[in-house]
Scaffold this active site. Sequence first.
Site, PDB file in Angstrom:
ATOM      1  N   HIS A  99       7.190   1.323   0.631  1.00 39.55           N
ATOM      2  CA  HIS A  99       6.250   2.457   1.261  1.00 39.55           C
ATOM      3  C   HIS A  99       5.462   1.970   2.346  1.00 39.55           C
ATOM      4  O   HIS A  99       5.483   0.615   2.891  1.00 39.55           O
ATOM      5  CB  HIS A  99       5.149   2.658   0.061  1.00 39.55           C
ATOM      6  CG  HIS A  99       5.838   3.428  -1.100  1.00 39.55           C
ATOM      7  ND1 HIS A  99       5.922   4.802  -0.950  1.00 39.55           N
ATOM      8  CD2 HIS A  99       6.067   2.936  -2.404  1.00 39.55           C
ATOM      9  CE1 HIS A  99       6.210   5.214  -2.198  1.00 39.55           C
ATOM     10  NE2 HIS A  99       6.464   4.090  -3.006  1.00 39.55           N
ATOM     11  N   HIS A 126       3.719   4.192  -7.880  1.00 41.47           N
ATOM     12  CA  HIS A 126       3.416   2.893  -8.297  1.00 41.47           C
ATOM     13  C   HIS A 126       1.763   2.524  -8.013  1.00 41.47           C
ATOM     14  O   HIS A 126       0.892   2.176  -8.883  1.00 41.47           O
ATOM     15  CB  HIS A 126       4.078   1.544  -7.616  1.00 41.47           C
ATOM     16  CG  HIS A 126       5.439   1.292  -8.110  1.00 41.47           C
ATOM     17  ND1 HIS A 126       6.425   2.021  -8.023  1.00 41.47           N
ATOM     18  CD2 HIS A 126       5.813   0.156  -8.793  1.00 41.47           C
ATOM     19  CE1 HIS A 126       7.426   1.501  -8.494  1.00 41.47           C
ATOM     20  NE2 HIS A 126       6.910   0.543  -9.211  1.00 41.47           N
TER      21      HIS A 126
END
Length: 513
Positions: free
Chosen positions: A190, A139
């Site tokens: 993350h 991302h």
Amino acid sequence: MEKKPNGQPDAGLRSLNHYQNRLPKWRYWPRQKILPLVRYETPYLAWLQEKMRSPTLDSYFAFTANLGTHTFFTVFLPILFWSGYSTLGRGMLNVLAAGVFWSGFIKDLLCLPRPLSPPLQRITMSGSAALEYGFPSTHSTNAISVAIYALALLWSPDNTLNPGINFSMQAALYIYAVSIIAGRLYCGMHGFLDVIIGSGLGALIAWVQCQYGLLFDSWIIAATGKQILIVILTVLALVRVHPEPADDCPCFDDSVSFAGVFIGAQISSWDFAKSDLAWPEPSPDTIPYRFETLGWSKTLLRILIGVVAVFVWREVMKPLLLRLLPPVFRGLKKAGLLLPRRFFTQASEYEKVPGHLKDNDVIPSFSDIPSIFTSMRHPRRRAVSIGPQSEADAYETLAYREKRRRESISEQTQNRGTDGPILSNRAPSKLEKYEHMMGTGSPRQSPEAPAAPTPPVANGSTDQDEQAMFSMIKKPRVRYDVEVVTRLIVYAGIAIIVIDYAPYMFDFLGLAP
């Protein structure tokens, strides 16, 4: 705890011996050096998440995460081509294809986990995100590469946009990039290292595109058939050398999909530039479009027809190829011409591929469209998960539990000979409470009420613990060897339809200027 190939965990966090046995030393060594950083970050991420959490931010970051996915860009990019921005479309495609491929390459190369849950809570609209490795963040790579490339175009002296519109677009790009990156941390998907390295990779890819993208596009359009073939073979070779992961991680699937799109885009741009229908400006492969001539109704109709054509191609070709290719693969295996990948069932081991594979395709199927629109209309319909979501999470939870058990034994050994354990009246800090939650694997465990330690066995956990933990998680589906070639053909075909066939369809239907 070993399993058969079709029952491998989702994306791995197994014991150290597992990775030591599965990975060569040059891949295992950096993994073991980086893994402590991933674990060290987790309590700080949990503290940050708790400080920031609100229903509004949950919805915002879960929703904006969709704007950094492959699916969003793959649906958005064709509109650029059909609106006369072929150069911009190719540039965006180049940075996205490179970002998805190389971030997936690194993920499968190092096999590093996501931060543990608990203590983190994972907030997402996609149940498939946790199936991949965590390092680096794809991302973040996509968001930064797209933002930097677009900002470079807006800063260009050749840009003729109104200053107010230019400023607004730049501000939107900054908000977009920050939202995606901050959202990866906020949503517990993350860690800091994941987004930093992912962003750095995205910046590098954007720089390469800004420096050499137009030269590459010009070379492709002027290339010979042999040169185009070399490009195709080079991409296929990169697909072939994509690292074999230690676990059943779907990163390779996304890399293959975008490799196919990239191949199809080069073939179709090269071919369409030679046609009489293409406009020579601003690039030789520009698809004819003029808003003043077509207006809103015909413009929207072009987009609708083009998108339908893409979905029809996928709906027809994917099941067709999955039926036709298995006998071909069986013949190739008998001839010794196959190089099978781990975690992909070979054609000699099955009769046919099931008709409806539950997949995380870049382009969704027709049946998935209603749920996508429902999610877009109701961004509060996000999932909040606490605890292992995949076998990968379960193995990391057990591995961290084993690490703490060994540390506890070591401390007890060092304290032998003293009058008793050293007691402290100091209340544990918030970070210490979050650290205690790591390895519990229990969504019911709160930082204020730590669970009692479980009696260990040889591998550091009880069999009952392991069974309970693995019963909570999602099992990966069986993947078939023919899916790799199917993806390459289907996604290459999508790019060819968008760039090479759609203009003729628009012209035939009276939707061309």
